[in-house]
Design a protein around this motif. Structure first.
Motif, PDB file in Angstrom:
ATOM      1  N   UNK A  82       0.818  -1.187   0.003  1.00 48.96           N
ATOM      2  CA  UNK A  82      -0.002   0.130  -0.084  1.00 48.96           C
ATOM      3  C   UNK A  82       0.935   1.281   0.008  1.00 48.96           C
ATOM      4  N   UNK A  83       0.558   2.221  -0.653  1.00 51.81           N
ATOM      5  CA  UNK A  83       1.351   3.358  -0.972  1.00 51.81           C
ATOM      6  C   UNK A  83       1.470   4.097   0.503  1.00 51.81           C
ATOM      7  N   UNK A  84       2.632   4.776   0.814  1.00 55.40           N
ATOM      8  CA  UNK A  84       2.650   5.453   1.951  1.00 55.40           C
ATOM      9  C   UNK A  84       3.588   5.133   2.779  1.00 55.40           C
ATOM     10  N   UNK A  85       3.522   5.373   4.058  1.00 59.09           N
ATOM     11  CA  UNK A  85       4.414   4.898   5.365  1.00 59.09           C
ATOM     12  C   UNK A  85       4.077   3.647   5.941  1.00 59.09           C
ATOM     13  N   UNK A  86       5.025   3.452   6.824  1.00 59.50           N
ATOM     14  CA  UNK A  86       4.551   2.196   7.714  1.00 59.50           C
ATOM     15  C   UNK A  86       3.075   2.401   8.363  1.00 59.50           C
TER      16      UNK A  86
END
Length: 107
Positions: A31-35
Motif C-alpha cells: 500500500x502506498x505511503x508510510x509504515x
C-alpha cells in the motif's frame, strides 16, 4: 501462483491472522505511503471487530518503525482492555517489508 497458506483462519470461535505486510490484495504490492499507512491497512482488513482482538504480534525490520505502528495501534485499539502485544525487530521480512502483523481475535 496462489498462496500456500491462508492469511487468516477462523477456528473454534477465534480468528488467527498472519502474514499481514500491508499489501494491496489486488496487486500484491505494498500500500502506498508510510509504515503507518500499511499498519492501518492490516488493522482495517482484520476479519473481526478490532475490539475483539486478544493478541497482536508485530515484527519490524528496524525498531524505529515502532513509532508509526504505535500511532496506528493507538488509533484502532481505543477500548479497554487493550490487546496483549509483542513487538520485535527481525533481520528481514518477506518482500523487503518494514513490518508484519499477526493477530488473534474472537470471531
Amino acid at each position: 501462483m496462489p498462496p500456500f497458506m491462508s492469511q487468516s483462519v477462523t477456528c473454534n470461535g477465534f480468528v488467527f491472522a498472519s502474514r499481514s505486510l500491508g499489501l494491496d490484495p489486488e496487486s500484491d504490492e505494498f500500500v502506498a505511503g508510510s509504515t503507518y499507512d500499511r499498519a492501518v491497512t492490516v488493522l482495517e482488513s482484520a476479519r473481526t471487530s478490532l475490539s475483539k482482538v486478544i493478541k497482536v504480534n508485530i515484527f519490524l525490520s528496524k525498531i524505529y518503525y515502532i513509532t508509526e505502528v504505535n500511532k496506528a495501534c493507538a488509533e484502532f485499539f481505543v477500548g479497554d482492555p487493550k490487546p496483549a502485544r509483542s513487538c520485535v525487530a527481525v533481520a528481514e521480512l518477506p518482500k523487503g517489508a518494514e513490518m508484519e502483523i499477526e493477530l488473534v481475535a474472537e470471531a
